[in-house]
Design a protein around this motif. Structure first.
Motif, PDB file in Angstrom:
ATOM      1  N   ALA A  73       0.835  -1.213   0.000  1.00 26.24           N
ATOM      2  CA  ALA A  73       0.000   0.000   0.000  1.00 26.24           C
ATOM      3  C   ALA A  73       0.862   1.253   0.000  1.00 26.24           C
ATOM      4  CB  ALA A  73      -0.929  -0.006   1.211  1.00 26.24           C
ATOM      5  N   GLN A  74       1.918   1.282   0.811  1.00 28.71           N
ATOM      6  CA  GLN A  74       2.773   2.465   0.882  1.00 28.71           C
ATOM      7  C   GLN A  74       3.604   2.648  -0.389  1.00 28.71           C
ATOM      8  OE1 GLN A  74       2.919   4.973   3.073  1.00 28.71           O
ATOM      9  NE2 GLN A  74       1.264   4.039   4.222  1.00 28.71           N
ATOM     10  N   THR A  75       3.875   1.563  -1.082  1.00 25.35           N
ATOM     11  CA  THR A  75       4.659   1.642  -2.308  1.00 25.35           C
ATOM     12  C   THR A  75       3.796   1.999  -3.512  1.00 25.35           C
ATOM     13  OG1 THR A  75       6.139  -0.044  -1.433  1.00 25.35           O
ATOM     14  CG2 THR A  75       6.264   0.382  -3.787  1.00 25.35           C
ATOM     15  N   VAL A  76       2.667   1.333  -3.658  1.00 22.09           N
ATOM     16  CA  VAL A  76       1.854   1.475  -4.854  1.00 22.09           C
ATOM     17  C   VAL A  76       0.762   2.533  -4.712  1.00 22.09           C
ATOM     18  CG1 VAL A  76       0.393   0.217  -6.504  1.00 22.09           C
ATOM     19  CG2 VAL A  76       2.314  -0.945  -5.411  1.00 22.09           C
ATOM     20  N   PHE A  77       0.166   2.636  -3.530  1.00 27.14           N
ATOM     21  CA  PHE A  77      -0.974   3.527  -3.318  1.00 27.14           C
ATOM     22  C   PHE A  77      -0.709   4.500  -2.161  1.00 27.14           C
ATOM     23  CE2 PHE A  77      -2.630  -0.676  -4.593  1.00 27.14           C
ATOM     24  CZ  PHE A  77      -3.132  -0.353  -5.842  1.00 27.14           C
ATOM     25  N   GLN A  78       0.444   5.129  -2.153  1.00 26.48           N
ATOM     26  CA  GLN A  78       0.851   5.923  -0.993  1.00 26.48           C
ATOM     27  C   GLN A  78      -0.141   7.026  -0.631  1.00 26.48           C
ATOM     28  OE1 GLN A  78       4.636   7.892  -1.281  1.00 26.48           O
ATOM     29  NE2 GLN A  78       4.787   8.089   0.916  1.00 26.48           N
ATOM     30  N   GLN A  79      -0.617   7.778  -1.602  1.00 31.76           N
ATOM     31  CA  GLN A  79      -1.551   8.877  -1.329  1.00 31.76           C
ATOM     32  C   GLN A  79      -2.825   8.360  -0.659  1.00 31.76           C
ATOM     33  OE1 GLN A  79      -1.280  12.100  -1.402  1.00 31.76           O
ATOM     34  NE2 GLN A  79      -3.363  12.823  -1.435  1.00 31.76           N
ATOM     35  N   SER A  80      -3.418   7.325  -1.211  1.00 29.10           N
ATOM     36  CA  SER A  80      -4.650   6.760  -0.652  1.00 29.10           C
ATOM     37  C   SER A  80      -4.399   6.078   0.690  1.00 29.10           C
ATOM     38  CB  SER A  80      -5.271   5.761  -1.618  1.00 29.10           C
ATOM     39  OG  SER A  80      -5.665   6.408  -2.792  1.00 29.10           O
ATOM     40  N   ALA A  81      -3.285   5.351   0.797  1.00 29.00           N
ATOM     41  CA  ALA A  81      -2.988   4.630   2.037  1.00 29.00           C
ATOM     42  C   ALA A  81      -2.789   5.580   3.211  1.00 29.00           C
ATOM     43  CB  ALA A  81      -1.740   3.766   1.853  1.00 29.00           C
ATOM     44  N   ASN A  82      -2.391   6.792   2.926  1.00 32.69           N
ATOM     45  CA  ASN A  82      -2.175   7.776   3.985  1.00 32.69           C
ATOM     46  C   ASN A  82      -3.353   8.721   4.165  1.00 32.69           C
ATOM     47  OD1 ASN A  82       0.373   6.825   4.740  1.00 32.69           O
ATOM     48  ND2 ASN A  82       1.307   7.868   3.008  1.00 32.69           N
ATOM     49  N   GLY A  83      -4.503   8.375   3.615  1.00 35.83           N
ATOM     50  CA  GLY A  83      -5.723   9.143   3.856  1.00 35.83           C
ATOM     51  C   GLY A  83      -6.014  10.227   2.846  1.00 35.83           C
ATOM     52  N   SER A  84      -5.267  10.304   1.753  1.00 36.57           N
ATOM     53  CA  SER A  84      -5.466  11.325   0.719  1.00 36.57           C
ATOM     54  C   SER A  84      -5.542  12.721   1.342  1.00 36.57           C
ATOM     55  CB  SER A  84      -6.720  11.028  -0.097  1.00 36.57           C
ATOM     56  OG  SER A  84      -6.575   9.822  -0.786  1.00 36.57           O
ATOM     57  N   LEU A  85      -4.573  13.018   2.184  1.00 39.83           N
ATOM     58  CA  LEU A  85      -4.558  14.293   2.892  1.00 39.83           C
ATOM     59  C   LEU A  85      -4.282  15.452   1.942  1.00 39.83           C
ATOM     60  CD1 LEU A  85      -2.580  13.238   6.082  1.00 39.83           C
ATOM     61  CD2 LEU A  85      -5.045  13.421   5.781  1.00 39.83           C
ATOM     62  N   ILE A  86      -4.858  16.592   2.265  1.00 37.71           N
ATOM     63  CA  ILE A  86      -4.667  17.811   1.485  1.00 37.71           C
ATOM     64  C   ILE A  86      -3.831  18.756   2.335  1.00 37.71           C
ATOM     65  CG2 ILE A  86      -5.810  19.787   0.417  1.00 37.71           C
ATOM     66  CD1 ILE A  86      -8.289  17.937   0.135  1.00 37.71           C
TER      67      ILE A  86
END
Length: 178
Positions: A30-43
Protein backbone atom coordinates in the motif's frame (compact mmCIF):
# COMPACT_ATOMS: atom_id res chain seq x y z
CA UNK A 1 -3.51 -33.35 27.26
CA UNK A 2 0.01 -31.89 26.95
CA UNK A 3 0.00 -32.79 23.26
CA UNK A 4 -3.18 -30.77 22.71
CA UNK A 5 -1.71 -27.71 24.46
CA UNK A 6 1.48 -28.05 22.41
CA UNK A 7 -0.53 -28.29 19.16
CA UNK A 8 -2.71 -25.33 20.17
CA UNK A 9 0.38 -23.23 21.01
CA UNK A 10 1.96 -24.08 17.64
CA UNK A 11 -1.24 -23.19 15.76
CA UNK A 12 -1.61 -19.95 17.73
CA UNK A 13 2.01 -19.04 17.00
CA UNK A 14 1.52 -19.75 13.29
CA UNK A 15 -1.65 -17.64 13.19
CA UNK A 16 0.05 -14.72 14.95
CA UNK A 17 3.06 -14.90 12.61
CA UNK A 18 0.78 -15.18 9.58
CA UNK A 19 -1.18 -12.15 10.69
CA UNK A 20 1.98 -10.11 11.25
CA UNK A 21 3.48 -11.16 7.91
CA UNK A 22 0.23 -10.48 6.04
CA UNK A 23 -0.13 -7.05 7.69
CA UNK A 24 3.49 -6.20 6.92
CA UNK A 25 3.23 -7.19 3.26
CA UNK A 26 -0.07 -5.34 2.85
CA UNK A 27 1.39 -2.20 4.42
CA UNK A 28 4.52 -2.27 2.24
CA UNK A 29 2.47 -2.76 -0.94
CA UNK A 30 0.00 0.00 0.00
CA UNK A 31 2.77 2.47 0.88
CA UNK A 32 4.66 1.64 -2.31
CA UNK A 33 1.85 1.47 -4.85
CA UNK A 34 -0.97 3.53 -3.32
CA UNK A 35 0.85 5.92 -0.99
CA UNK A 36 -1.55 8.88 -1.33
CA UNK A 37 -4.65 6.76 -0.65
CA UNK A 38 -2.99 4.63 2.04
CA UNK A 39 -2.17 7.78 3.99
CA UNK A 40 -5.72 9.14 3.86
CA UNK A 41 -5.47 11.33 0.72
CA UNK A 42 -4.56 14.29 2.89
CA UNK A 43 -4.67 17.81 1.49
CA UNK A 44 -1.84 20.13 2.46
CA UNK A 45 -1.78 23.91 2.30
CA UNK A 46 1.31 25.76 3.42
CA UNK A 47 2.72 22.51 4.83
CA UNK A 48 -0.31 21.98 7.08
CA UNK A 49 -3.02 19.36 6.72
CA UNK A 50 -6.30 21.08 5.82
CA UNK A 51 -8.46 18.07 5.09
CA UNK A 52 -8.82 14.87 3.11
CA UNK A 53 -10.14 14.21 -0.36
CA UNK A 54 -11.96 11.22 1.11
CA UNK A 55 -13.95 12.96 3.85
CA UNK A 56 -16.46 15.67 3.08
CA UNK A 57 -16.96 18.89 4.90
CA UNK A 58 -20.43 20.29 5.32
CA UNK A 59 -20.10 24.02 4.62
CA UNK A 60 -23.17 26.12 4.06
CA UNK A 61 -21.30 29.03 2.57
CA UNK A 62 -22.54 31.04 -0.42
CA UNK A 63 -18.99 31.22 -1.81
CA UNK A 64 -18.36 27.46 -1.72
CA UNK A 65 -19.82 24.31 -3.20
CA UNK A 66 -22.30 22.62 -0.91
CA UNK A 67 -21.84 18.87 -0.59
CA UNK A 68 -23.99 16.07 0.67
CA UNK A 69 -25.43 16.17 4.15
CA UNK A 70 -22.87 14.76 6.60
CA UNK A 71 -25.37 12.58 8.41
CA UNK A 72 -25.60 8.87 7.86
CA UNK A 73 -29.19 7.78 8.09
CA UNK A 74 -30.90 4.45 7.96
CA UNK A 75 -34.31 6.07 7.76
CA UNK A 76 -36.61 5.03 4.96
CA UNK A 77 -37.17 7.70 2.29
CA UNK A 78 -40.87 7.80 3.15
CA UNK A 79 -40.38 8.16 6.93
CA UNK A 80 -41.64 11.38 8.45
CA UNK A 81 -38.22 12.12 10.04
CA UNK A 82 -36.42 11.74 6.71
CA UNK A 83 -39.01 13.86 4.90
CA UNK A 84 -38.59 16.59 7.54
CA UNK A 85 -34.79 16.51 7.21
CA UNK A 86 -35.02 16.75 3.41
CA UNK A 87 -37.52 19.60 3.64
CA UNK A 88 -35.21 21.48 6.04
CA UNK A 89 -32.28 21.03 3.66
CA UNK A 90 -34.39 22.28 0.71
CA UNK A 91 -35.23 25.42 2.70
CA UNK A 92 -31.53 25.95 3.49
CA UNK A 93 -30.51 25.58 -0.15
CA UNK A 94 -33.31 27.87 -1.38
CA UNK A 95 -32.26 30.50 1.19
CA UNK A 96 -28.64 30.17 0.05
CA UNK A 97 -29.61 30.81 -3.57
CA UNK A 98 -33.10 32.38 -3.68
CA UNK A 99 -33.00 33.19 -7.41
CA UNK A 100 -32.26 29.59 -8.45
CA UNK A 101 -35.55 27.90 -9.34
CA UNK A 102 -34.04 24.75 -10.85
CA UNK A 103 -35.02 21.46 -9.21
CA UNK A 104 -32.54 20.65 -6.44
CA UNK A 105 -30.58 17.46 -7.18
CA UNK A 106 -31.43 14.74 -4.69
CA UNK A 107 -27.85 14.25 -3.50
CA UNK A 108 -27.79 17.80 -2.10
CA UNK A 109 -30.68 17.08 0.25
CA UNK A 110 -29.96 13.50 1.30
CA UNK A 111 -27.10 11.95 3.24
CA UNK A 112 -24.84 9.21 2.00
CA UNK A 113 -24.59 5.79 3.61
CA UNK A 114 -21.31 6.71 5.30
CA UNK A 115 -22.29 10.25 6.23
CA UNK A 116 -18.97 11.57 4.96
CA UNK A 117 -19.19 11.21 1.18
CA UNK A 118 -16.96 13.85 -0.45
CA UNK A 119 -18.66 13.51 -3.84
CA UNK A 120 -21.73 15.04 -5.42
CA UNK A 121 -23.19 14.46 -8.85
CA UNK A 122 -22.16 16.67 -11.74
CA UNK A 123 -25.77 17.90 -11.82
CA UNK A 124 -25.51 18.96 -8.15
CA UNK A 125 -22.32 20.89 -8.88
CA UNK A 126 -23.81 22.56 -11.96
CA UNK A 127 -26.88 23.52 -9.93
CA UNK A 128 -24.56 25.77 -7.88
CA UNK A 129 -22.63 27.44 -10.73
CA UNK A 130 -24.52 30.75 -10.90
CA UNK A 131 -24.48 31.31 -7.12
CA UNK A 132 -20.78 30.53 -6.79
CA UNK A 133 -19.80 32.61 -9.83
CA UNK A 134 -21.74 35.61 -8.52
CA UNK A 135 -20.48 35.25 -4.93
CA UNK A 136 -16.83 35.02 -6.00
CA UNK A 137 -16.88 37.48 -8.93
CA UNK A 138 -16.04 34.69 -11.36
CA UNK A 139 -17.57 33.83 -14.70
CA UNK A 140 -19.77 30.75 -14.93
CA UNK A 141 -17.19 29.32 -17.33
CA UNK A 142 -14.47 29.59 -14.67
CA UNK A 143 -16.67 27.77 -12.16
CA UNK A 144 -17.51 25.09 -14.73
CA UNK A 145 -13.78 24.59 -15.33
CA UNK A 146 -13.29 24.06 -11.60
CA UNK A 147 -16.10 21.48 -11.67
CA UNK A 148 -14.53 19.73 -14.65
CA UNK A 149 -11.14 19.56 -12.92
CA UNK A 150 -12.70 18.16 -9.72
CA UNK A 151 -14.71 15.51 -11.57
CA UNK A 152 -13.56 11.91 -11.26
CA UNK A 153 -11.55 10.42 -14.12
CA UNK A 154 -12.91 8.05 -16.76
CA UNK A 155 -11.20 5.14 -14.99
CA UNK A 156 -13.04 5.81 -11.73
CA UNK A 157 -16.32 5.92 -13.64
CA UNK A 158 -16.08 2.42 -15.11
CA UNK A 159 -18.46 1.19 -12.42
CA UNK A 160 -20.44 4.35 -11.86
CA UNK A 161 -21.28 7.84 -13.00
CA UNK A 162 -18.97 10.87 -12.89
CA UNK A 163 -18.84 12.64 -9.54
CA UNK A 164 -17.37 15.92 -8.32
CA UNK A 165 -15.10 15.95 -5.27
CA UNK A 166 -16.47 18.88 -3.23
CA UNK A 167 -13.32 19.29 -1.13
CA UNK A 168 -11.11 19.47 -4.23
CA UNK A 169 -13.53 21.86 -5.97
CA UNK A 170 -13.70 24.18 -2.95
CA UNK A 171 -9.92 24.29 -2.61
CA UNK A 172 -9.58 25.13 -6.31
CA UNK A 173 -12.29 27.74 -5.95
CA UNK A 174 -10.57 29.39 -2.99
CA UNK A 175 -7.23 29.36 -4.86
CA UNK A 176 -8.78 31.02 -7.92
CA UNK A 177 -10.34 33.82 -5.87
CA UNK A 178 -7.10 34.84 -4.10
Amino acid sequence: MKVLFKQAAIILGCLIMGTLVYTGITTVVAQTVFQQSANGSLIYQHQHVTGSKLIATDPINPKLFVGRVNVASNLAPNSSAEKAAVAKRVVQLRALDPTNRQPIPVDLVTGSASGSDPYISVAAAKYQVTRIAHANNLSPTQVQTIIKNATTSWFNNLLGTPAVNVVKANLALQASVK
